[in-house]
Design an enzyme around this catalytic site. Structure first.
Site, short mmCIF file in Angstrom:
data_model
loop_
_atom_site.label_atom_id
_atom_site.label_comp_id
_atom_site.label_asym_id
_atom_site.label_seq_id
_atom_site.Cartn_x
_atom_site.Cartn_y
_atom_site.Cartn_z
N THR A 14 9.46 -7.39 -12.76
CA THR A 14 8.90 -9.14 -12.97
C THR A 14 7.82 -9.17 -11.77
O THR A 14 8.22 -8.86 -10.58
CB THR A 14 10.09 -9.73 -12.79
OG1 THR A 14 10.98 -9.29 -13.90
CG2 THR A 14 9.62 -11.19 -12.68
N CYS A 17 4.43 2.79 12.30
CA CYS A 17 5.32 3.44 11.67
C CYS A 17 5.62 4.63 12.46
O CYS A 17 6.72 5.29 12.17
CB CYS A 17 4.44 4.27 10.63
SG CYS A 17 3.24 3.06 9.44
N ALA A 53 0.60 -1.21 0.00
CA ALA A 53 -0.12 0.08 -0.14
C ALA A 53 0.81 1.26 -0.01
O ALA A 53 0.43 2.08 -0.36
CB ALA A 53 -0.85 0.02 1.19
N THR A 54 2.10 1.08 0.42
CA THR A 54 2.97 2.40 0.65
C THR A 54 3.17 2.69 -0.68
O THR A 54 2.96 4.01 -1.25
CB THR A 54 4.37 2.16 1.41
OG1 THR A 54 4.08 1.80 2.78
CG2 THR A 54 5.07 3.46 1.11
C1 LIG Z 1 -0.49 -0.61 6.64
C2 LIG Z 1 -1.01 0.34 5.71
C3 LIG Z 1 -0.32 1.23 4.97
C4 LIG Z 1 1.08 0.62 4.53
O1 LIG Z 1 1.03 -0.65 3.70
P1 LIG Z 1 2.22 -1.29 3.26
O2 LIG Z 1 1.82 -2.61 2.50
O3 LIG Z 1 2.82 -1.97 4.60
O4 LIG Z 1 3.23 -0.74 2.62
C5 LIG Z 1 -0.90 2.09 4.25
N1 LIG Z 1 -2.19 2.77 4.33
C6 LIG Z 1 -2.73 2.16 5.61
C7 LIG Z 1 -4.05 2.61 5.79
C8 LIG Z 1 -2.20 1.10 6.37
O5 LIG Z 1 -2.66 0.51 7.35
#
Ligand SMILES: *Cc1c(COP(=O)(O)O)cnc(C)c1O
Length: 387
Positions: A243, A329, A74-75
Protein backbone atom coordinates in the site's frame (compact mmCIF):
# COMPACT_ATOMS: atom_id res chain seq x y z
CA UNK A 1 21.17 34.65 17.94
CA UNK A 2 22.94 31.43 17.24
CA UNK A 3 21.11 28.25 18.16
CA UNK A 4 23.37 25.44 19.30
CA UNK A 5 24.12 22.78 18.26
CA UNK A 6 24.79 23.74 14.67
CA UNK A 7 23.82 21.07 12.17
CA UNK A 8 26.53 20.28 9.62
CA UNK A 9 25.53 16.73 8.79
CA UNK A 10 23.11 17.33 5.89
CA UNK A 11 24.58 14.36 3.97
CA UNK A 12 23.29 12.07 6.69
CA UNK A 13 19.78 13.51 6.69
CA UNK A 14 17.96 16.82 6.28
CA UNK A 15 15.08 18.39 8.17
CA UNK A 16 11.71 18.35 6.44
CA UNK A 17 11.12 21.70 4.74
CA UNK A 18 8.05 23.38 6.34
CA UNK A 19 6.46 23.65 2.87
CA UNK A 20 6.85 19.89 2.47
CA UNK A 21 5.28 19.19 5.86
CA UNK A 22 2.36 21.48 5.06
CA UNK A 23 1.67 19.60 1.82
CA UNK A 24 1.78 16.25 3.66
CA UNK A 25 -0.45 17.01 6.65
CA UNK A 26 -3.94 16.61 5.10
CA UNK A 27 -3.00 13.14 3.87
CA UNK A 28 -2.66 11.79 7.41
CA UNK A 29 -6.17 12.78 8.47
CA UNK A 30 -8.93 14.02 6.12
CA UNK A 31 -7.39 12.63 2.92
CA UNK A 32 -6.41 9.23 4.27
CA UNK A 33 -7.68 7.06 1.40
CA UNK A 34 -5.84 4.04 0.04
CA UNK A 35 -4.53 5.11 -3.39
CA UNK A 36 -5.37 1.64 -4.71
CA UNK A 37 -9.05 1.84 -3.71
CA UNK A 38 -10.72 2.34 -7.07
CA UNK A 39 -14.32 2.25 -5.87
CA UNK A 40 -14.69 5.48 -3.90
CA UNK A 41 -13.69 9.13 -3.57
CA UNK A 42 -11.25 8.52 -0.70
CA UNK A 43 -9.21 6.26 -2.93
CA UNK A 44 -9.40 8.61 -5.92
CA UNK A 45 -8.15 11.47 -3.77
CA UNK A 46 -5.13 9.40 -2.69
CA UNK A 47 -4.46 8.25 -6.22
CA UNK A 48 -4.60 11.81 -7.53
CA UNK A 49 -2.08 12.95 -4.91
CA UNK A 50 0.25 10.10 -5.87
CA UNK A 51 -0.09 10.99 -9.57
CA UNK A 52 0.90 14.60 -8.86
CA UNK A 53 3.89 13.49 -6.77
CA UNK A 54 4.99 11.09 -9.51
CA UNK A 55 4.88 14.00 -11.93
CA UNK A 56 7.00 16.15 -9.57
CA UNK A 57 9.63 13.42 -9.14
CA UNK A 58 9.70 12.70 -12.89
CA UNK A 59 10.12 16.37 -13.74
CA UNK A 60 13.14 16.75 -11.45
CA UNK A 61 14.85 13.92 -13.35
CA UNK A 62 13.60 14.66 -16.88
CA UNK A 63 11.81 11.30 -16.78
CA UNK A 64 8.30 10.11 -17.62
CA UNK A 65 5.81 9.44 -14.85
CA UNK A 66 5.48 5.76 -15.73
CA UNK A 67 9.22 5.37 -15.11
CA UNK A 68 8.98 6.30 -11.41
CA UNK A 69 8.57 3.53 -8.80
CA UNK A 70 8.07 4.55 -5.17
CA UNK A 71 10.09 2.68 -2.54
CA UNK A 72 10.81 3.07 1.18
CA UNK A 73 14.07 4.89 0.42
CA UNK A 74 17.38 4.56 -1.32
CA UNK A 75 18.46 1.42 0.53
CA UNK A 76 15.44 -0.40 -0.84
CA UNK A 77 15.92 1.24 -4.23
CA UNK A 78 19.56 0.13 -4.42
CA UNK A 79 18.56 -3.42 -3.49
CA UNK A 80 15.74 -3.42 -6.04
CA UNK A 81 18.01 -2.13 -8.81
CA UNK A 82 20.86 -4.59 -8.22
CA UNK A 83 18.92 -7.71 -7.27
CA UNK A 84 16.07 -6.93 -9.65
CA UNK A 85 18.41 -6.67 -12.65
CA UNK A 86 20.46 -9.69 -11.53
CA UNK A 87 17.29 -11.80 -11.48
CA UNK A 88 15.65 -10.38 -14.60
CA UNK A 89 18.78 -10.77 -16.76
CA UNK A 90 19.83 -14.21 -15.46
CA UNK A 91 19.57 -15.69 -18.97
CA UNK A 92 22.07 -13.13 -20.28
CA UNK A 93 24.67 -13.34 -17.55
CA UNK A 94 25.57 -13.00 -13.89
CA UNK A 95 28.26 -10.30 -13.79
CA UNK A 96 27.91 -6.82 -12.30
CA UNK A 97 30.37 -3.93 -12.19
CA UNK A 98 30.37 -1.43 -9.35
CA UNK A 99 32.82 0.71 -7.34
CA UNK A 100 34.54 0.34 -3.95
CA UNK A 101 33.29 3.77 -2.77
CA UNK A 102 29.58 3.04 -3.26
CA UNK A 103 27.13 3.34 -0.38
CA UNK A 104 26.81 0.22 1.81
CA UNK A 105 23.34 -0.40 0.38
CA UNK A 106 24.94 -1.05 -3.03
CA UNK A 107 28.03 -2.85 -1.71
CA UNK A 108 26.06 -5.17 0.57
CA UNK A 109 23.46 -5.92 -2.12
CA UNK A 110 26.40 -6.78 -4.42
CA UNK A 111 27.86 -9.11 -1.78
CA UNK A 112 24.46 -10.78 -1.43
CA UNK A 113 24.43 -11.32 -5.19
CA UNK A 114 27.89 -12.92 -4.95
CA UNK A 115 26.50 -15.37 -2.39
CA UNK A 116 23.73 -16.20 -4.89
CA UNK A 117 26.36 -17.16 -7.46
CA UNK A 118 26.80 -13.80 -9.15
CA UNK A 119 30.17 -12.27 -10.00
CA UNK A 120 30.94 -8.69 -9.11
CA UNK A 121 33.84 -6.46 -10.14
CA UNK A 122 34.53 -3.69 -7.62
CA UNK A 123 36.42 -0.94 -9.46
CA UNK A 124 38.98 1.08 -7.50
CA UNK A 125 39.13 4.89 -7.50
CA UNK A 126 42.08 7.28 -7.84
CA UNK A 127 43.13 9.71 -5.05
CA UNK A 128 40.60 12.24 -6.38
CA UNK A 129 37.80 9.68 -6.00
CA UNK A 130 37.14 8.95 -9.69
CA UNK A 131 36.93 5.62 -11.44
CA UNK A 132 39.14 5.03 -14.47
CA UNK A 133 37.07 4.79 -17.65
CA UNK A 134 39.60 2.46 -19.28
CA UNK A 135 39.39 0.12 -16.29
CA UNK A 136 35.60 0.22 -16.49
CA UNK A 137 35.59 -0.75 -20.14
CA UNK A 138 38.19 -3.47 -19.57
CA UNK A 139 36.03 -4.98 -16.81
CA UNK A 140 33.07 -5.53 -19.15
CA UNK A 141 32.40 -9.18 -20.05
CA UNK A 142 29.86 -10.82 -22.36
CA UNK A 143 28.02 -11.78 -19.17
CA UNK A 144 27.88 -8.26 -17.68
CA UNK A 145 24.27 -7.32 -16.92
CA UNK A 146 24.70 -4.09 -14.93
CA UNK A 147 27.09 -1.20 -14.39
CA UNK A 148 26.40 0.57 -11.08
CA UNK A 149 28.25 3.81 -10.34
CA UNK A 150 26.96 6.36 -7.84
CA UNK A 151 26.33 9.90 -9.06
CA UNK A 152 27.92 11.69 -6.10
CA UNK A 153 29.63 10.20 -3.07
CA UNK A 154 28.03 10.69 0.33
CA UNK A 155 31.32 11.13 2.22
CA UNK A 156 33.46 13.25 -0.10
CA UNK A 157 30.81 14.62 -2.47
CA UNK A 158 32.83 13.73 -5.57
CA UNK A 159 30.69 13.58 -8.73
CA UNK A 160 31.62 10.82 -11.18
CA UNK A 161 31.76 11.57 -14.95
CA UNK A 162 28.28 10.12 -15.43
CA UNK A 163 27.73 10.88 -19.16
CA UNK A 164 31.10 9.29 -20.04
CA UNK A 165 30.31 6.21 -17.92
CA UNK A 166 26.83 5.80 -19.38
CA UNK A 167 28.23 6.16 -22.91
CA UNK A 168 30.46 3.13 -22.27
CA UNK A 169 27.52 1.16 -20.86
CA UNK A 170 25.33 2.11 -23.82
CA UNK A 171 28.02 1.12 -26.33
CA UNK A 172 28.12 -2.35 -24.81
CA UNK A 173 24.35 -2.65 -24.42
CA UNK A 174 24.52 -2.86 -20.63
CA UNK A 175 22.00 -1.09 -18.36
CA UNK A 176 23.54 1.73 -16.31
CA UNK A 177 22.38 2.28 -12.73
CA UNK A 178 23.31 5.26 -10.58
CA UNK A 179 22.61 5.87 -6.90
CA UNK A 180 21.79 9.58 -7.11
CA UNK A 181 20.68 9.93 -3.49
CA UNK A 182 23.16 12.73 -2.75
CA UNK A 183 22.97 14.40 -6.14
CA UNK A 184 19.26 14.56 -6.94
CA UNK A 185 17.86 17.96 -6.05
CA UNK A 186 21.33 19.39 -5.34
CA UNK A 187 22.82 19.41 -8.84
CA UNK A 188 21.03 18.98 -12.19
CA UNK A 189 20.39 15.30 -12.88
CA UNK A 190 18.72 14.41 -16.18
CA UNK A 191 18.21 10.77 -17.04
CA UNK A 192 18.36 11.43 -20.78
CA UNK A 193 21.25 13.90 -20.92
CA UNK A 194 23.13 11.69 -18.43
CA UNK A 195 22.25 8.41 -20.17
CA UNK A 196 20.85 6.81 -17.01
CA UNK A 197 18.75 3.63 -17.21
CA UNK A 198 18.11 3.13 -13.48
CA UNK A 199 18.44 5.62 -10.63
CA UNK A 200 17.64 5.80 -6.93
CA UNK A 201 16.89 8.75 -4.70
CA UNK A 202 15.63 9.29 -1.16
CA UNK A 203 13.35 12.04 0.18
CA UNK A 204 15.13 12.58 3.49
CA UNK A 205 18.35 13.70 1.79
CA UNK A 206 16.42 16.47 0.00
CA UNK A 207 14.24 18.02 2.72
CA UNK A 208 11.49 15.41 2.51
CA UNK A 209 10.46 12.79 5.08
CA UNK A 210 12.36 9.64 6.01
CA UNK A 211 11.19 6.26 4.77
CA UNK A 212 10.29 7.22 1.20
CA UNK A 213 12.23 7.26 -2.04
CA UNK A 214 11.95 6.38 -5.68
CA UNK A 215 13.59 4.33 -8.39
CA UNK A 216 13.66 5.55 -11.98
CA UNK A 217 13.35 2.63 -14.42
CA UNK A 218 13.83 3.47 -18.12
CA UNK A 219 10.97 2.29 -20.31
CA UNK A 220 12.35 3.03 -23.79
CA UNK A 221 15.70 2.73 -25.59
CA UNK A 222 16.37 0.47 -23.81
CA UNK A 223 13.45 -0.84 -21.77
CA UNK A 224 14.93 -2.02 -18.48
CA UNK A 225 13.49 -5.14 -16.88
CA UNK A 226 13.42 -5.54 -13.14
CA UNK A 227 12.26 -8.48 -11.04
CA UNK A 228 10.25 -7.31 -8.04
CA UNK A 229 11.85 -7.91 -4.66
CA UNK A 230 8.56 -7.33 -2.87
CA UNK A 231 5.65 -9.44 -4.07
CA UNK A 232 2.02 -8.72 -3.33
CA UNK A 233 -0.81 -6.68 -4.78
CA UNK A 234 1.08 -5.64 -7.89
CA UNK A 235 1.41 -1.94 -6.99
CA UNK A 236 3.87 0.25 -8.89
CA UNK A 237 3.45 -1.71 -12.12
CA UNK A 238 4.33 -4.90 -10.33
CA UNK A 239 7.81 -3.72 -9.37
CA UNK A 240 7.07 -2.88 -5.73
CA UNK A 241 3.96 -4.14 -4.01
CA UNK A 242 2.59 -2.66 -0.82
CA UNK A 243 0.00 0.00 0.00
CA UNK A 244 1.43 3.35 -1.02
CA UNK A 245 2.55 5.69 1.77
CA UNK A 246 0.52 8.59 0.42
CA UNK A 247 1.57 11.35 2.87
CA UNK A 248 5.25 10.48 2.44
CA UNK A 249 4.88 10.30 -1.35
CA UNK A 250 3.23 13.74 -1.32
CA UNK A 251 6.19 14.97 0.73
CA UNK A 252 8.72 13.49 -1.68
CA UNK A 253 6.90 15.11 -4.59
CA UNK A 254 6.86 18.54 -2.95
CA UNK A 255 10.53 18.15 -1.94
CA UNK A 256 11.40 17.46 -5.59
CA UNK A 257 9.36 20.41 -6.83
CA UNK A 258 11.08 22.81 -4.42
CA UNK A 259 14.51 21.46 -5.31
CA UNK A 260 13.78 21.78 -9.01
CA UNK A 261 12.70 25.39 -8.57
CA UNK A 262 15.42 26.50 -6.15
CA UNK A 263 18.37 24.20 -6.88
CA UNK A 264 20.49 26.57 -8.95
CA UNK A 265 20.24 29.50 -6.53
CA UNK A 266 20.57 27.23 -3.49
CA UNK A 267 23.65 25.48 -4.88
CA UNK A 268 25.36 28.84 -5.43
CA UNK A 269 24.52 30.04 -1.93
CA UNK A 270 25.58 26.81 -0.23
CA UNK A 271 28.76 26.48 -2.29
CA UNK A 272 29.79 29.96 -1.14
CA UNK A 273 29.23 28.93 2.50
CA UNK A 274 31.05 25.64 1.97
CA UNK A 275 34.03 27.40 0.40
CA UNK A 276 34.14 29.86 3.27
CA UNK A 277 34.05 27.00 5.78
CA UNK A 278 36.70 25.11 3.86
CA UNK A 279 39.00 28.12 3.57
CA UNK A 280 38.60 28.79 7.28
CA UNK A 281 39.50 25.21 8.17
CA UNK A 282 42.36 24.91 5.69
CA UNK A 283 44.06 27.64 7.75
CA UNK A 284 44.64 24.88 10.32
CA UNK A 285 48.23 23.65 10.01
CA UNK A 286 48.41 20.54 7.80
CA UNK A 287 44.69 20.43 7.00
CA UNK A 288 43.75 19.06 3.61
CA UNK A 289 40.69 18.27 1.55
CA UNK A 290 39.94 14.65 0.60
CA UNK A 291 38.85 13.97 -2.97
CA UNK A 292 38.40 16.24 -5.95
CA UNK A 293 37.61 19.86 -5.15
CA UNK A 294 36.61 20.54 -8.72
CA UNK A 295 33.88 17.99 -9.42
CA UNK A 296 31.83 17.64 -6.26
CA UNK A 297 28.57 18.51 -4.59
CA UNK A 298 28.21 22.19 -3.69
CA UNK A 299 27.41 21.51 -0.02
CA UNK A 300 30.04 18.93 0.94
CA UNK A 301 33.63 18.99 2.09
CA UNK A 302 35.74 16.30 3.73
CA UNK A 303 38.87 17.40 5.57
CA UNK A 304 41.73 15.70 7.39
CA UNK A 305 43.59 17.26 10.31
CA UNK A 306 46.86 15.38 10.81
CA UNK A 307 47.81 14.65 14.39
CA UNK A 308 44.28 14.87 15.71
CA UNK A 309 42.16 11.88 16.67
CA UNK A 310 38.83 12.12 14.86
CA UNK A 311 36.87 10.52 17.70
CA UNK A 312 38.32 13.02 20.18
CA UNK A 313 37.60 15.84 17.73
CA UNK A 314 33.98 14.77 17.34
CA UNK A 315 33.64 14.31 21.09
CA UNK A 316 35.11 17.76 21.68
CA UNK A 317 32.70 19.37 19.22
CA UNK A 318 29.74 17.12 19.93
CA UNK A 319 27.69 19.50 22.04
CA UNK A 320 27.96 22.45 19.68
CA UNK A 321 28.59 21.24 16.15
CA UNK A 322 26.80 18.16 14.81
CA UNK A 323 28.84 16.45 12.13
CA UNK A 324 30.38 13.10 11.41
CA UNK A 325 33.65 11.49 10.54
CA UNK A 326 32.19 9.60 7.60
CA UNK A 327 28.89 8.02 6.72
CA UNK A 328 26.44 7.58 9.58
CA UNK A 329 26.07 3.95 8.56
CA UNK A 330 29.64 3.07 9.44
CA UNK A 331 30.46 5.68 12.07
CA UNK A 332 29.31 3.34 14.85
CA UNK A 333 32.45 1.34 14.19
CA UNK A 334 35.92 2.67 14.94
CA UNK A 335 37.13 1.58 11.52
CA UNK A 336 38.41 4.46 9.40
CA UNK A 337 36.17 5.31 6.46
CA UNK A 338 36.41 2.77 3.63
CA UNK A 339 35.84 5.62 1.19
CA UNK A 340 38.91 7.54 2.39
CA UNK A 341 40.94 4.32 2.44
CA UNK A 342 39.93 3.75 -1.18
CA UNK A 343 41.36 7.18 -2.06
CA UNK A 344 44.66 6.02 -0.58
CA UNK A 345 44.39 8.12 2.59
CA UNK A 346 46.47 6.40 5.29
CA UNK A 347 44.56 5.02 8.30
CA UNK A 348 46.01 7.62 10.65
CA UNK A 349 44.88 10.51 8.47
CA UNK A 350 41.52 8.89 7.68
CA UNK A 351 41.00 8.68 11.44
CA UNK A 352 41.45 12.43 11.73
CA UNK A 353 38.82 13.37 9.15
CA UNK A 354 35.55 15.25 9.27
CA UNK A 355 32.74 15.21 6.76
CA UNK A 356 30.94 18.53 6.67
CA UNK A 357 27.56 18.73 4.98
CA UNK A 358 25.87 22.11 4.67
CA UNK A 359 22.33 22.73 3.55
CA UNK A 360 19.26 24.84 2.95
CA UNK A 361 19.13 26.25 6.46
CA UNK A 362 22.86 26.82 7.06
CA UNK A 363 23.76 30.48 7.74
CA UNK A 364 26.92 32.60 7.57
CA UNK A 365 26.89 32.93 11.37
CA UNK A 366 26.79 29.16 11.77
CA UNK A 367 29.70 28.72 9.40
CA UNK A 368 31.79 31.31 11.24
CA UNK A 369 31.02 29.71 14.58
CA UNK A 370 31.90 26.23 13.25
CA UNK A 371 35.24 27.48 11.90
CA UNK A 372 36.12 29.03 15.24
CA UNK A 373 34.96 26.01 17.25
CA UNK A 374 36.75 23.43 15.09
CA UNK A 375 39.98 25.47 15.03
CA UNK A 376 39.87 25.82 18.81
CA UNK A 377 39.21 22.12 19.35
CA UNK A 378 41.99 21.01 16.98
CA UNK A 379 44.42 23.39 18.72
CA UNK A 380 43.48 22.04 22.16
CA UNK A 381 43.85 18.43 21.09
CA UNK A 382 47.23 19.11 19.52
CA UNK A 383 48.44 20.88 22.64
CA UNK A 384 47.34 17.95 24.73
CA UNK A 385 49.16 15.56 22.39
CA UNK A 386 52.43 17.48 22.85
CA UNK A 387 52.23 17.55 26.68
C1 LIG B 1 21.57 7.98 2.48
C2 LIG B 1 22.02 7.20 1.29
C3 LIG B 1 21.45 5.96 0.98
C4 LIG B 1 20.41 5.32 1.86
O1 LIG B 1 19.18 5.99 1.76
P1 LIG B 1 17.98 5.65 2.74
O2 LIG B 1 16.82 6.33 2.10
O3 LIG B 1 18.36 6.26 4.06
O4 LIG B 1 17.82 4.19 2.80
C5 LIG B 1 21.89 5.32 -0.15
N1 LIG B 1 22.84 5.84 -0.93
C6 LIG B 1 23.41 7.03 -0.68
C7 LIG B 1 24.45 7.57 -1.60
C8 LIG B 1 23.03 7.75 0.45
O5 LIG B 1 23.61 8.91 0.71
Amino acid sequence: MLNLPIYLDYNSTTPVDPRVLEAMLPYFTQKFGNAASRSHAFGWEGEEAVDIAREQVARLLGAETKEIVFTSGATEGDNLALKGVFEAYASKGNHLITVVTEHKAVLDAAHHIERLGGEVTFLPVNPEGFIDLGQLEAAIRPTTVLIAVMYANNEIGVIQPIPAISAIARRHGIPFFTDATQAAGKVPVDVNADGIDLLTLSAHKMYGPKGIGAVYVRRRDPRVRLTAQMDGGGHERGMRSGTLNVPAIVGLGMACEICEREMIAEAARVARLRDRLETGLLAIDGARVNGSREFRLPHTTNLSFPGVDGEALLAGLGKDVALSSGSACTSASMEPSYVLKALGVEDQLAHSSLRLGLGRFTTDEEVDYAIWRIRETVAKLRERAIQ
